[in-house]
Enzyme design. Structure first.
Site, PDB file in Angstrom:
ATOM      1  N   LYS A   8       0.803  -1.212   0.000  1.00  0.00           N
ATOM      2  CA  LYS A   8       0.000   0.000   0.000  1.00  0.00           C
ATOM      3  C   LYS A   8       0.850   1.283   0.000  1.00  0.00           C
ATOM      4  CE  LYS A   8      -3.871  -2.232  -0.092  1.00  0.00           C
ATOM      5  NZ  LYS A   8      -3.422  -3.597  -0.272  1.00  0.00           N
TER       6      LYS A   8
HETATM    7  C1  LIG Z   1      -9.338  -2.530  -1.848  1.00  0.00           C
HETATM    8  C2  LIG Z   1      -8.781  -3.291  -0.677  1.00  0.00           C
HETATM    9  N1  LIG Z   1      -9.541  -3.446   0.426  1.00  0.00           N
HETATM   10  C3  LIG Z   1      -9.085  -4.089   1.516  1.00  0.00           C
HETATM   11  C4  LIG Z   1      -7.824  -4.654   1.548  1.00  0.00           C
HETATM   12  C5  LIG Z   1      -7.384  -5.411   2.759  1.00  0.00           C
HETATM   13  O1  LIG Z   1      -6.288  -4.826   3.373  1.00  0.00           O
HETATM   14  P1  LIG Z   1      -5.297  -5.717   4.292  1.00  0.00           P
HETATM   15  O2  LIG Z   1      -4.451  -6.531   3.368  1.00  0.00           O
HETATM   16  O3  LIG Z   1      -4.499  -4.704   5.043  1.00  0.00           O
HETATM   17  O4  LIG Z   1      -6.156  -6.535   5.181  1.00  0.00           O
HETATM   18  C6  LIG Z   1      -7.001  -4.533   0.419  1.00  0.00           C
HETATM   19  C7  LIG Z   1      -5.653  -5.129   0.416  1.00  0.00           C
HETATM   20  O5  LIG Z   1      -5.150  -5.607  -0.571  1.00  0.00           O
HETATM   21  C8  LIG Z   1      -7.483  -3.825  -0.719  1.00  0.00           C
HETATM   22  O6  LIG Z   1      -6.744  -3.677  -1.809  1.00  0.00           O
END
Ligand SMILES: Cc1ncc(COP(=O)(O)O)c(C=O)c1O
Length: 418
Positions: free
Chosen positions: A198
């Site tokens: 991210k």
């Molecule tokens: C659009 C979106 N929502 C939620 C998430 C979930 O995040 P995390 O990997 O920190 O749980 C991601 C991660 O790839 C994402 O790209």
């Protein structure tokens, strides 16, 4: 009597100050937080530590009243849904193009995800959201994919008209804006991810932002069932809905320290991405036959990628192959032969209503009075058509102007070729 910065900030919040003045005082106090001795747990520290500092600076930067750090973007989404009162019997509208976690968070919160089309902006299509509304709809989850802002004006209007909650998934767009305001601050809650891929990356981590004190308190409750977040941990609840059984989504001080260091670099990073995307876009606009993706509020775009649409999926593949030959970091988004959990057709967990126990909750929940959506891989044809014709070029913050000229020239050649 010694008064800590936290108490001072609480007092500042009690005054009905203009937002800009309140922000400035918060900023000055945040800058003066004492350096805490190394401490691995965010609570019980001798002084407010890195996670508290991260929350303060995140709230300040985003313009949200409250920010709660958690251990992932998925946790942020689940905690926000629960905090907003979403649960058994409710339908939640999610886009057909998003990482699977958006839809799975709704199921974990025991709601029914309803999958809606995206439009050319590759974010939720407000028209399809309207078509998917039912008497069970309780929330909409706009996702600002690849840094691209969703159409918040239209989605907020639908939410207002129908009395719905909005939980924004800003996992991929930290620092992106819409009409000058940070993405994530339009709805009832905004959810960020700090995982490895991210914009602000601490390995793992996430953030919930909200202006609503009740949502903040309930999100805290869900994220730390041990209630270490409460100054008077074992006290009886102070308002109905404050205390219930939750999870442990607490962020550690180590992740807080990394995310804080990253957050402080955010503005410069986004500035370089935006400048480079703008320069590349200007060079491509004059090319004939190029269909650039429309962006909701281009100034707010977090500028992680530049997207072109080819007339057909075959032509998109040819263009991507040509770009690879030219050494341009391009890719497609949807190819029938490649499994990818960012596209709903591969969410078998949802399409086949898979659940960890055979009872099938939430799909079989007696509180659910609606007609279950008929999930199937062809249910969002427009999304599949758009994604199959997408040519995605990653924007680098490190490109200098001559590299942008070079990339633009290569794209022009690649588009002519094949
Ligand atoms: C659009 C979106 N929502 C939620 C998430 C979930 O995040 P995390 O990997 O920190 O749980 C991601 C991660 O790839 C994402 O790209």
């Amino acid at each position: 009597m010694h008064m800590g910065n936290e108490e001072l900030m609480e007092i500042v919040d009690l005054w009905n100050l203009k937002p800009k003045i309140r922000e400035k005082i918060h900023q000055l106090l945040a800058e003066n937080l004492p350096e805490s001795p190394p401490h691995l747990f965010r609570y019980y520290g001798p002084e407010p530590g890195k996670v508290v500092q991260l929350e303060r600076e995140f709230a300040l930067k985003s313009g949200a009243r409250y920010a709660l750090a958690v251990n992932s973007g998925t946790s942020a989404l689940i905690a926000a849904l629960v905090a907003c009162g979403i649960g058994p019997g409710d339908e939640v509208i999610v886009p057909a193009y998003t990482f699977f976690a958006t839809a799975s968070a709704a199921v974990v919160a025991r709601a029914i995800p309803v999958i809606a089309e995206v439009d050319e902006t590759l974010t939720l299509d407000p028209e399809d959201v309207r078509r998917k509304l039912t008497s069970q709809t309780k929330a909409i989850m706009p996702v600002h994919m690849r840094g691209l802002p969703a159409d918040m004006d239209a989605l907020m209007e639908i939410a207002r008209e129908s009395g719905l909650k909005i939980i924004e998934d800003v996992a991929q767009a930290c620092g992106g804006r819409y009409r000058g305001r940070w993405l994530g601050t339009f709805g009832d809650a905004g959810c960020f991810s700090f995982d490895f891929y991210k914009i602000v990356a601490s390995g793992e981590g996430g953030m919930v932002v909200t202006d609503d004190e009740e949502v903040y308190i309930r999100a805290q409750s869900y994220h730390d069932t041990a209630a270490c977040w409460r100054p008077d941990r074992y006290a009886r609840e102070k308002m109905p809905g404050e205390l219930f059984c939750g999870e442990n989504y607490r962020m550690s001080e180590v992740h807080g320290a990394i995310a804080l260091a990253q957050l402080r670099k955010l503005d410069g990073y986004l500035e370089r991405c935006r400048k480079n995307k703008k320069l590349l876009t200007e060079r491509l606009e004059s090319l004939r036959g190029v269909q650039l993706q429309p962006v909701n509020d281009p100034d707010g775009d977090a500028a992680q990628c530049l997207i072109l649409f080819a007339p057909t999926a075959e032509r998109a593949r040819e263009m991507i192959d040509n770009l690879h030959l030219e050494g341009v970091p391009a890719g497609g988004i949807y190819d029938k032969t490649v499994r990818d959990w960012h596209i709903y057709t591969y969410w078998e967990h949802i399409l086949e209503r898979k659940t960890p126990t055979p009872e099938g909750c939430p799909y079989t929940c007696p509180h659910y009075q609606g007609r279950l959506p008929e999930y199937h891989p062809e249910m969002c044809p427009r999304t599949l058509d758009l994604l199959s014709r997408t040519v995605h070029i990653a924007i680098s913050p490190d490109w200098e102007e001559d590299r942008i000229e070079d990339v633009a020239g290569k794209i022009a050649r690649a588009l002519k070729g094949g």
